[in-house]
Design a protein around this motif. Structure first.
Motif, short mmCIF file in Angstrom:
data_model
loop_
_atom_site.label_atom_id
_atom_site.label_comp_id
_atom_site.label_asym_id
_atom_site.label_seq_id
_atom_site.Cartn_x
_atom_site.Cartn_y
_atom_site.Cartn_z
N CYS A 194 0.81 -1.23 0.00
CA CYS A 194 0.00 0.00 0.00
C CYS A 194 0.84 1.27 0.00
O CYS A 194 0.58 2.19 -0.80
CB CYS A 194 -1.00 -0.01 1.15
N LEU A 195 1.83 1.37 0.87
CA LEU A 195 2.64 2.60 0.90
C LEU A 195 3.51 2.72 -0.34
O LEU A 195 3.72 3.83 -0.86
CB LEU A 195 3.50 2.62 2.16
N LEU A 196 4.02 1.58 -0.83
CA LEU A 196 4.81 1.60 -2.07
C LEU A 196 3.97 2.11 -3.23
O LEU A 196 4.43 2.96 -4.02
CB LEU A 196 5.31 0.19 -2.37
N ASP A 197 2.74 1.61 -3.34
CA ASP A 197 1.87 2.03 -4.44
C ASP A 197 1.45 3.49 -4.28
O ASP A 197 1.41 4.26 -5.26
CB ASP A 197 0.62 1.14 -4.48
N ASP A 198 1.11 3.88 -3.05
CA ASP A 198 0.67 5.25 -2.82
C ASP A 198 1.77 6.26 -3.13
O ASP A 198 1.52 7.32 -3.71
CB ASP A 198 0.21 5.43 -1.37
N TRP A 199 3.01 5.92 -2.75
CA TRP A 199 4.11 6.86 -2.93
C TRP A 199 4.46 7.03 -4.41
O TRP A 199 4.64 8.15 -4.90
CB TRP A 199 5.34 6.41 -2.13
N ILE A 200 4.54 5.92 -5.14
CA ILE A 200 4.88 6.04 -6.56
C ILE A 200 3.74 6.69 -7.33
O ILE A 200 3.97 7.41 -8.31
CB ILE A 200 5.28 4.67 -7.17
N SER A 201 2.51 6.48 -6.89
CA SER A 201 1.37 7.17 -7.53
C SER A 201 1.44 8.67 -7.27
O SER A 201 1.21 9.48 -8.18
CB SER A 201 0.06 6.61 -7.00
N HIS A 202 1.82 9.03 -6.05
CA HIS A 202 1.91 10.44 -5.66
C HIS A 202 3.04 11.16 -6.41
O HIS A 202 2.87 12.29 -6.87
CB HIS A 202 2.12 10.53 -4.16
N ASN A 248 -1.23 4.90 5.15
CA ASN A 248 -1.55 5.68 3.95
C ASN A 248 -0.59 6.86 3.85
O ASN A 248 0.34 6.99 4.66
CB ASN A 248 -3.01 6.14 4.00
N LEU A 249 -0.81 7.73 2.87
CA LEU A 249 0.10 8.87 2.67
C LEU A 249 0.08 9.85 3.83
O LEU A 249 1.09 10.51 4.12
CB LEU A 249 -0.25 9.60 1.37
N THR A 250 -1.06 9.96 4.52
CA THR A 250 -1.11 10.84 5.70
C THR A 250 -0.19 10.31 6.79
O THR A 250 0.56 11.06 7.43
CB THR A 250 -2.55 10.94 6.22
N PHE A 251 -0.25 8.98 7.01
CA PHE A 251 0.65 8.31 7.96
C PHE A 251 2.11 8.57 7.57
O PHE A 251 2.93 8.98 8.40
CB PHE A 251 0.35 6.82 7.98
N LEU A 252 2.44 8.35 6.30
CA LEU A 252 3.81 8.51 5.83
C LEU A 252 4.26 9.96 5.94
O LEU A 252 5.38 10.25 6.40
CB LEU A 252 3.93 8.02 4.39
N GLY A 253 3.40 10.90 5.52
CA GLY A 253 3.77 12.31 5.57
C GLY A 253 4.07 12.77 6.98
O GLY A 253 5.02 13.56 7.20
N GLY A 254 3.30 12.29 7.95
CA GLY A 254 3.54 12.66 9.34
C GLY A 254 4.90 12.20 9.83
O GLY A 254 5.61 12.94 10.52
N ILE A 255 5.29 10.98 9.43
CA ILE A 255 6.58 10.46 9.88
C ILE A 255 7.74 11.11 9.14
O ILE A 255 8.81 11.36 9.72
CB ILE A 255 6.59 8.92 9.74
N LEU A 256 7.56 11.42 7.86
CA LEU A 256 8.61 12.15 7.13
C LEU A 256 8.86 13.50 7.80
O LEU A 256 10.01 13.94 7.94
CB LEU A 256 8.19 12.36 5.67
#
Length: 372
Positions: A194-202, A248-256
């Motif tokens: 899910c995160l791999l797909d969301d990030w490359i899509s973004h 999801n991307l919100t989760f990832l963005g918060g940690i970045l």
């Protein structure tokens, strides 16, 4: 001999996997499996529906339920046509549905799957078994994953510790102990694709990182990976379940942002996310305390060569291979499982469910009979 169809669409939300399965005595044979992609507009609507903060109206939920039911019926009809099988030859369809929200830790807990089984039954003229999660959640379980019972039936070998890893949008594992008397275990380890797909899509407007090649072009950021592995779901003691509403991307963005990596090269983020999937799976296997000599991988992640090689490196004591080695294509395993679960339901046969503190046997699913 009896024929069943299994239908499944997981957290990758790319389409409906279908399998036509023959059961005879103790033998299970997969006649054919295929995937019917969602129309682009429906797939986009689904992704919007599961976005953090999404609020659907009753009309939207009802529309999704019927639209997805029609998509599932179309997938069943496609596999009938591909195999020149008549609907009257099929005993039943087992349909997982499409998960919109899974919230097993809330009070009260719930899990919402759309894909109206009555629509499937009516359009195909085949009895349809669905809603497999509800009774498990009502009785205190997590509701997912439910496929470990099928893994037990297909993959278990006396005298050998085996782990099945399903890498869809979310990754989950099933532990099959060497001793036949020992209970199986299964739970969600964390993100799969899910995160791999969301990030490359973004970043690149692509649906997936084909074979992990973009991730392979980057470097793993140890600090970011370390913070990702400190997540509460990863550290939680099994049983546990999760979904895209969390990873999801919100989760990832918060940690970045927390780790000061907002300006990290995009390919380095992708490399780190791939390593996160691998490391969290390996961590989950270690949580079980089992030393598996054999690990079989299914789901879309089994097609990612870079991910598979990293998984092998992270599990040096295990032989890691796709489920094709056991005569079932990685993309078909979950669809076959729901055909099997439908058969168990119609035969009123309890199946071992691993989603609670103890493995219990339950009869799962509700039945929709087509109009005669």
């Amino acid at each position: 001999m009896s024929l069943y169809i299994g239908l499944m669409s997981g957290t990758s939300m790319d389409g409906v996997d279908a399998a036509l399965v023959e059961f005879s005595d103790q033998k299970i044979s997969v006649i054919r499996s295929s995937t019917t992609p969602y129309p682009d507009r429906l797939r986009a609507q689904l992704r919007e529906a599961i976005a953090p903060g999404a609020r659907l109206s009753l009309h939207e939920i009802g529309t999704f339920d019927v639209s997805i039911g029609r998509a599932f019926a179309k997938a069943a009809e496609a596999i009938l046509e591909q195999t020149e099988t008549q609907a009257t030859q099929v005993v039943a369809i087992g349909s997982h549905g499409q998960t919109l929200r899974h919230s097993a830790e809330s009070d009260p807990p719930y899990s919402i799957q759309v894909g109206d089984p009555a629509t499937i039954a009516y359009r195909t003229s085949i009895t349809t078994v669905a809603d497999f999660r509800s009774i498990d959640i009502a009785s205190g379980g997590q509701g997912a994953p439910l496929v470990p019972a099928f893994h037990d039936a297909w993959f278990r070998v006396a005298g050998k510790d085996i782990v099945i890893v399903n890498i869809g949008g979310i990754a989950n594992i099933t532990v099959l102990p060497a001793k036949p008397s020992d209970s199986i275990a299964g739970f969600d380890t964390g993100p799969g694709n899910c995160l791999l797909d969301d990030w490359i899509s973004h970043i690149r407007q692509l649906s997936c990182d084909q074979d992990g090649l973009w991730a392979a072009s980057g470097n793993v950021c140890a600090g970011l990976l370390g913070r990702l592995m400190e997540d509460k779901h990863i550290l939680r003691t099994p049983p546990k379940s999760t979904g895209r509403e969390y990873f999801n991307l919100t989760f990832l963005g918060g940690i970045l942002k927390q780790t000061g990596n907002l300006n990290l090269k995009p390919e380095d983020v992708q490399a780190t996310l791939l390593e996160y999937t691998v490391t969290s799976i390996a961590h989950g296997i270690r949580q079980t305390g089992i030393s598996a000599k054999k690990v079989y991988v299914c789901g879309g992640g089994a097609q990612n060569g870079v991910l598979m090689n990293r998984l092998r490196a992270s599990l040096p004591g295990s032989s890691v291979a796709s489920t094709a080695e056991r005569n079932i294509e990685p993309s078909a395993v979950e669809a076959v499982a729901f055909a099997w679960l439908a058969r168990q339901r119609l035969n009123l046969t309890p199946v071992p469910v691993t989603t609670g503190r103890h493995t219990l046997s339950r009869i799962l699913g509700t039945v929709s009979v087509p109009t005669i």
